[in-house]
Design a protein around this motif. Structure first.
Motif, PDB file in Angstrom:
ATOM      1  N   ARG A   1       0.697  -1.228  -0.092  1.00 19.20           N
ATOM      2  CA  ARG A   1      -0.080   0.111  -0.047  1.00 19.20           C
ATOM      3  C   ARG A   1       0.987   1.129  -0.009  1.00 19.20           C
ATOM      4  NH1 ARG A   1      -2.702  -1.622   4.556  1.00 19.20           N
ATOM      5  NH2 ARG A   1      -4.163  -3.300   4.161  1.00 19.20           N
ATOM      6  N   GLU A   2       2.108   1.274   0.902  1.00 20.85           N
ATOM      7  CA  GLU A   2       2.706   2.537   0.846  1.00 20.85           C
ATOM      8  C   GLU A   2       3.359   2.743  -0.392  1.00 20.85           C
ATOM      9  OE1 GLU A   2       4.315   5.707   2.146  1.00 20.85           O
ATOM     10  OE2 GLU A   2       2.928   4.572   3.407  1.00 20.85           O
ATOM     11  N   ILE A   3       3.997   1.545  -0.864  1.00 19.17           N
ATOM     12  CA  ILE A   3       4.639   1.675  -2.423  1.00 19.17           C
ATOM     13  C   ILE A   3       3.840   2.099  -3.609  1.00 19.17           C
ATOM     14  CG2 ILE A   3       5.701   0.277  -4.175  1.00 19.17           C
ATOM     15  CD1 ILE A   3       6.929  -1.775  -1.765  1.00 19.17           C
ATOM     16  N   ALA A   4       2.444   1.917  -3.560  1.00 21.61           N
ATOM     17  CA  ALA A   4       1.331   2.182  -4.399  1.00 21.61           C
ATOM     18  C   ALA A   4       0.989   3.633  -4.505  1.00 21.61           C
ATOM     19  CB  ALA A   4       0.007   1.255  -4.190  1.00 21.61           C
ATOM     20  N   VAL A   5       1.303   4.081  -3.177  1.00 23.33           N
ATOM     21  CA  VAL A   5       0.960   5.774  -3.057  1.00 23.33           C
ATOM     22  C   VAL A   5       1.722   6.495  -4.060  1.00 23.33           C
ATOM     23  CG1 VAL A   5       1.323   7.730  -1.631  1.00 23.33           C
ATOM     24  CG2 VAL A   5       0.304   5.577  -0.783  1.00 23.33           C
ATOM     25  N   HIS A   6       3.060   6.087  -4.409  1.00 24.02           N
ATOM     26  CA  HIS A   6       4.025   6.698  -5.374  1.00 24.02           C
ATOM     27  C   HIS A   6       3.426   6.750  -6.882  1.00 24.02           C
ATOM     28  CE1 HIS A   6       6.779   7.419  -2.344  1.00 24.02           C
ATOM     29  NE2 HIS A   6       6.807   6.378  -1.841  1.00 24.02           N
ATOM     30  N   SER A   7       2.927   5.328  -6.924  1.00 26.44           N
ATOM     31  CA  SER A   7       2.386   5.445  -8.273  1.00 26.44           C
ATOM     32  C   SER A   7       1.197   6.252  -8.595  1.00 26.44           C
ATOM     33  CB  SER A   7       1.739   3.892  -8.621  1.00 26.44           C
ATOM     34  OG  SER A   7       2.657   2.945  -8.492  1.00 26.44           O
TER      35      SER A   7
ATOM     36  N   ASN B   1       9.528 -12.992   2.555  1.00 24.32           N
ATOM     37  CA  ASN B   1      10.741 -12.687   3.133  1.00 24.32           C
ATOM     38  C   ASN B   1      11.467 -11.669   2.497  1.00 24.32           C
ATOM     39  OD1 ASN B   1      10.710 -15.104   4.548  1.00 24.32           O
ATOM     40  ND2 ASN B   1      10.909 -16.448   2.953  1.00 24.32           N
ATOM     41  N   ALA B   2      10.898 -10.907   1.457  1.00 20.24           N
ATOM     42  CA  ALA B   2      11.271  -9.719   0.924  1.00 20.24           C
ATOM     43  C   ALA B   2      11.465  -8.550   1.754  1.00 20.24           C
ATOM     44  CB  ALA B   2      10.581  -9.293  -0.457  1.00 20.24           C
ATOM     45  N   ASP B   3      12.573  -7.880   1.822  1.00 22.01           N
ATOM     46  CA  ASP B   3      12.444  -6.548   2.511  1.00 22.01           C
ATOM     47  C   ASP B   3      11.640  -5.526   1.388  1.00 22.01           C
ATOM     48  OD1 ASP B   3      14.258  -5.969   0.747  1.00 22.01           O
ATOM     49  OD2 ASP B   3      15.645  -5.341   1.863  1.00 22.01           O
ATOM     50  N   PHE B   4      11.380  -4.279   2.195  1.00 24.43           N
ATOM     51  CA  PHE B   4      10.725  -3.041   1.395  1.00 24.43           C
ATOM     52  C   PHE B   4      11.498  -2.727   0.210  1.00 24.43           C
ATOM     53  CE2 PHE B   4       9.548   1.379   0.992  1.00 24.43           C
ATOM     54  CZ  PHE B   4       8.246   1.346   0.963  1.00 24.43           C
ATOM     55  N   CYS B   5      12.729  -2.637   0.196  1.00 24.35           N
ATOM     56  CA  CYS B   5      13.523  -2.241  -1.099  1.00 24.35           C
ATOM     57  C   CYS B   5      13.104  -3.091  -2.325  1.00 24.35           C
ATOM     58  CB  CYS B   5      15.042  -2.095  -0.852  1.00 24.35           C
ATOM     59  SG  CYS B   5      15.854  -1.397  -2.034  1.00 24.35           S
ATOM     60  N   ALA B   6      13.296  -4.634  -1.901  1.00 23.99           N
ATOM     61  CA  ALA B   6      13.138  -5.596  -2.916  1.00 23.99           C
ATOM     62  C   ALA B   6      11.499  -5.441  -3.489  1.00 23.99           C
ATOM     63  CB  ALA B   6      13.270  -6.906  -2.373  1.00 23.99           C
ATOM     64  N   LEU B   7      10.807  -5.361  -2.500  1.00 21.91           N
ATOM     65  CA  LEU B   7       9.100  -5.136  -2.864  1.00 21.91           C
ATOM     66  C   LEU B   7       9.115  -3.871  -3.931  1.00 21.91           C
ATOM     67  CD1 LEU B   7       6.900  -6.061   0.108  1.00 21.91           C
ATOM     68  CD2 LEU B   7       7.103  -7.252  -2.087  1.00 21.91           C
ATOM     69  N   SER B   8       9.519  -2.855  -3.524  1.00 20.05           N
ATOM     70  CA  SER B   8       9.441  -1.583  -4.091  1.00 20.05           C
ATOM     71  C   SER B   8      10.214  -1.716  -5.515  1.00 20.05           C
ATOM     72  CB  SER B   8      10.346  -0.433  -3.336  1.00 20.05           C
ATOM     73  OG  SER B   8       9.981   0.585  -3.956  1.00 20.05           O
ATOM     74  N   ASN B   9      11.382  -2.198  -5.512  1.00 22.87           N
ATOM     75  CA  ASN B   9      12.000  -2.499  -6.980  1.00 22.87           C
ATOM     76  C   ASN B   9      10.950  -3.144  -7.996  1.00 22.87           C
ATOM     77  OD1 ASN B   9      14.102  -0.881  -6.431  1.00 22.87           O
ATOM     78  ND2 ASN B   9      15.378  -2.670  -5.605  1.00 22.87           N
ATOM     79  N   ASP B  10      10.481  -4.369  -7.339  1.00 20.09           N
ATOM     80  CA  ASP B  10       9.717  -5.308  -8.087  1.00 20.09           C
ATOM     81  C   ASP B  10       8.361  -4.649  -8.678  1.00 20.09           C
ATOM     82  OD1 ASP B  10      11.546  -7.367  -7.878  1.00 20.09           O
ATOM     83  OD2 ASP B  10      10.310  -8.710  -6.865  1.00 20.09           O
ATOM     84  N   TYR B  11       7.836  -3.704  -7.532  1.00 19.90           N
ATOM     85  CA  TYR B  11       6.466  -3.299  -7.910  1.00 19.90           C
ATOM     86  C   TYR B  11       6.864  -2.341  -9.136  1.00 19.90           C
ATOM     87  CZ  TYR B  11       2.379  -0.068  -7.507  1.00 19.90           C
ATOM     88  OH  TYR B  11       1.303   0.562  -7.749  1.00 19.90           O
ATOM     89  N   ARG B  12       7.872  -1.222  -8.678  1.00 15.72           N
ATOM     90  CA  ARG B  12       8.151  -0.242  -9.840  1.00 15.72           C
ATOM     91  C   ARG B  12       8.341  -0.821 -11.259  1.00 15.72           C
ATOM     92  NH1 ARG B  12      13.117   1.928  -9.657  1.00 15.72           N
ATOM     93  NH2 ARG B  12      13.752   0.981  -7.486  1.00 15.72           N
ATOM     94  N   LYS B  13       9.060  -2.038 -11.336  1.00 15.07           N
ATOM     95  CA  LYS B  13       9.450  -2.577 -12.715  1.00 15.07           C
ATOM     96  C   LYS B  13       8.173  -3.037 -13.273  1.00 15.07           C
ATOM     97  CE  LYS B  13      14.018  -3.401 -11.557  1.00 15.07           C
ATOM     98  NZ  LYS B  13      15.045  -4.726 -11.399  1.00 15.07           N
TER      99      LYS B  13
END
Length: 127
Positions: free
Chosen positions: A66-72, A92-104
Protein backbone atom coordinates in the motif's frame (compact mmCIF):
# COMPACT_ATOMS: atom_id res chain seq x y z
CA UNK A 1 -1.52 5.92 2.96
CA UNK A 2 -4.11 5.15 0.30
CA UNK A 3 -7.37 6.99 0.78
CA UNK A 4 -10.64 5.06 0.73
CA UNK A 5 -11.56 6.41 -2.72
CA UNK A 6 -8.39 4.80 -4.11
CA UNK A 7 -8.95 1.36 -2.60
CA UNK A 8 -10.51 -1.43 -4.58
CA UNK A 9 -13.09 -3.27 -2.48
CA UNK A 10 -15.54 -5.07 -4.76
CA UNK A 11 -14.83 -8.58 -5.97
CA UNK A 12 -16.13 -7.65 -9.42
CA UNK A 13 -13.53 -4.86 -9.69
CA UNK A 14 -10.74 -7.30 -8.80
CA UNK A 15 -12.00 -9.84 -11.36
CA UNK A 16 -12.33 -7.28 -14.14
CA UNK A 17 -8.84 -5.92 -13.58
CA UNK A 18 -7.18 -9.34 -13.34
CA UNK A 19 -8.97 -10.77 -16.37
CA UNK A 20 -8.68 -7.81 -18.74
CA UNK A 21 -5.61 -6.01 -17.45
CA UNK A 22 -2.08 -5.93 -18.74
CA UNK A 23 -0.02 -8.33 -16.63
CA UNK A 24 3.57 -8.13 -15.53
CA UNK A 25 5.36 -10.28 -12.97
CA UNK A 26 8.56 -10.49 -10.98
CA UNK A 27 9.87 -12.75 -8.23
CA UNK A 28 7.76 -11.26 -5.41
CA UNK A 29 4.57 -10.11 -7.12
CA UNK A 30 2.36 -10.01 -10.18
CA UNK A 31 0.73 -6.72 -11.16
CA UNK A 32 -2.36 -6.26 -13.32
CA UNK A 33 -3.25 -2.79 -14.66
CA UNK A 34 -6.12 -1.61 -16.82
CA UNK A 35 -7.05 1.93 -17.91
CA UNK A 36 -10.40 3.25 -16.71
CA UNK A 37 -12.39 6.42 -17.35
CA UNK A 38 -10.18 9.47 -16.96
CA UNK A 39 -12.69 11.16 -14.65
CA UNK A 40 -12.52 8.31 -12.09
CA UNK A 41 -9.82 8.13 -9.41
CA UNK A 42 -7.21 5.40 -9.79
CA UNK A 43 -7.88 2.36 -7.62
CA UNK A 44 -5.51 -0.20 -6.15
CA UNK A 45 -6.28 -3.67 -4.82
CA UNK A 46 -4.04 -6.22 -3.14
CA UNK A 47 -4.26 -10.00 -3.09
CA UNK A 48 -2.13 -11.67 -0.43
CA UNK A 49 -3.08 -15.32 0.06
CA UNK A 50 -2.30 -17.67 2.93
CA UNK A 51 0.52 -19.10 0.83
CA UNK A 52 2.47 -15.92 1.65
CA UNK A 53 2.44 -16.64 5.38
CA UNK A 54 0.51 -16.21 8.58
CA UNK A 55 -1.74 -13.21 9.29
CA UNK A 56 1.08 -11.08 10.67
CA UNK A 57 3.24 -11.65 7.59
CA UNK A 58 0.36 -11.10 5.16
CA UNK A 59 -0.59 -7.83 6.81
CA UNK A 60 3.03 -6.65 6.77
CA UNK A 61 3.26 -7.38 3.03
CA UNK A 62 -0.05 -5.56 2.40
CA UNK A 63 1.04 -2.50 4.38
CA UNK A 64 4.30 -2.34 2.44
CA UNK A 65 2.54 -2.70 -0.90
CA UNK A 66 0.00 0.00 0.00
CA UNK A 67 2.79 2.41 0.88
CA UNK A 68 4.59 1.65 -2.38
CA UNK A 69 1.36 2.15 -4.37
CA UNK A 70 1.03 5.71 -3.06
CA UNK A 71 3.96 6.70 -5.28
CA UNK A 72 2.15 5.32 -8.35
CA UNK A 73 -0.92 7.28 -7.37
CA UNK A 74 1.05 10.51 -7.68
CA UNK A 75 1.92 9.64 -11.28
CA UNK A 76 -1.57 8.34 -12.17
CA UNK A 77 -4.14 10.09 -9.94
CA UNK A 78 -6.98 9.18 -12.31
CA UNK A 79 -7.85 6.63 -14.98
CA UNK A 80 -6.13 3.47 -13.75
CA UNK A 81 -7.14 0.28 -11.99
CA UNK A 82 -4.35 -1.86 -10.48
CA UNK A 83 -4.34 -5.22 -8.69
CA UNK A 84 -1.16 -6.50 -7.04
CA UNK A 85 -0.91 -10.21 -6.22
CA UNK A 86 1.83 -11.01 -3.72
CA UNK A 87 3.68 -14.27 -4.30
CA UNK A 88 5.10 -16.46 -1.48
CA UNK A 89 8.66 -15.07 -1.75
CA UNK A 90 7.24 -11.64 -0.79
CA UNK A 91 7.06 -12.85 2.81
CA UNK A 92 10.86 -12.78 3.08
CA UNK A 93 11.44 -9.74 0.87
CA UNK A 94 12.42 -6.44 2.41
CA UNK A 95 10.78 -3.11 1.53
CA UNK A 96 13.45 -2.26 -1.02
CA UNK A 97 13.04 -5.55 -2.92
CA UNK A 98 9.24 -5.20 -2.98
CA UNK A 99 9.55 -1.60 -4.12
CA UNK A 100 11.92 -2.49 -6.96
CA UNK A 101 9.68 -5.35 -8.15
CA UNK A 102 6.60 -3.13 -7.94
CA UNK A 103 8.23 -0.28 -9.88
CA UNK A 104 9.40 -2.61 -12.66
CA UNK A 105 6.08 -4.44 -12.98
CA UNK A 106 4.10 -1.20 -12.87
CA UNK A 107 6.21 0.33 -15.63
CA UNK A 108 5.97 -2.82 -17.76
CA UNK A 109 2.19 -3.17 -17.33
CA UNK A 110 1.40 0.48 -18.02
CA UNK A 111 3.66 0.54 -21.07
CA UNK A 112 1.69 -2.39 -22.55
CA UNK A 113 -1.59 -0.52 -22.68
CA UNK A 114 -0.01 2.84 -23.52
CA UNK A 115 1.69 1.29 -26.55
CA UNK A 116 -1.49 -0.39 -27.82
CA UNK A 117 -3.51 1.70 -30.30
CA UNK A 118 -7.11 2.54 -29.39
CA UNK A 119 -9.77 0.00 -30.39
CA UNK A 120 -11.08 2.21 -33.22
CA UNK A 121 -7.64 2.26 -34.86
CA UNK A 122 -7.24 -1.51 -34.57
CA UNK A 123 -10.42 -2.17 -36.56
CA UNK A 124 -9.36 0.05 -39.42
CA UNK A 125 -11.40 2.66 -41.28
CA UNK A 126 -15.19 2.36 -41.38
CA UNK A 127 -16.49 1.10 -44.66
Amino acid sequence: MLSSKNRMRLSADFSTTVRSGARSGRRNLVLYAVPTALDQPSTFGFIVSKAVGNAVTRNLVKRRLREIAVHSLRAYPQGLSVVVRALPPAANADFCALSNDYRKTFAAATSKFRAAPPAAEQRGPAE
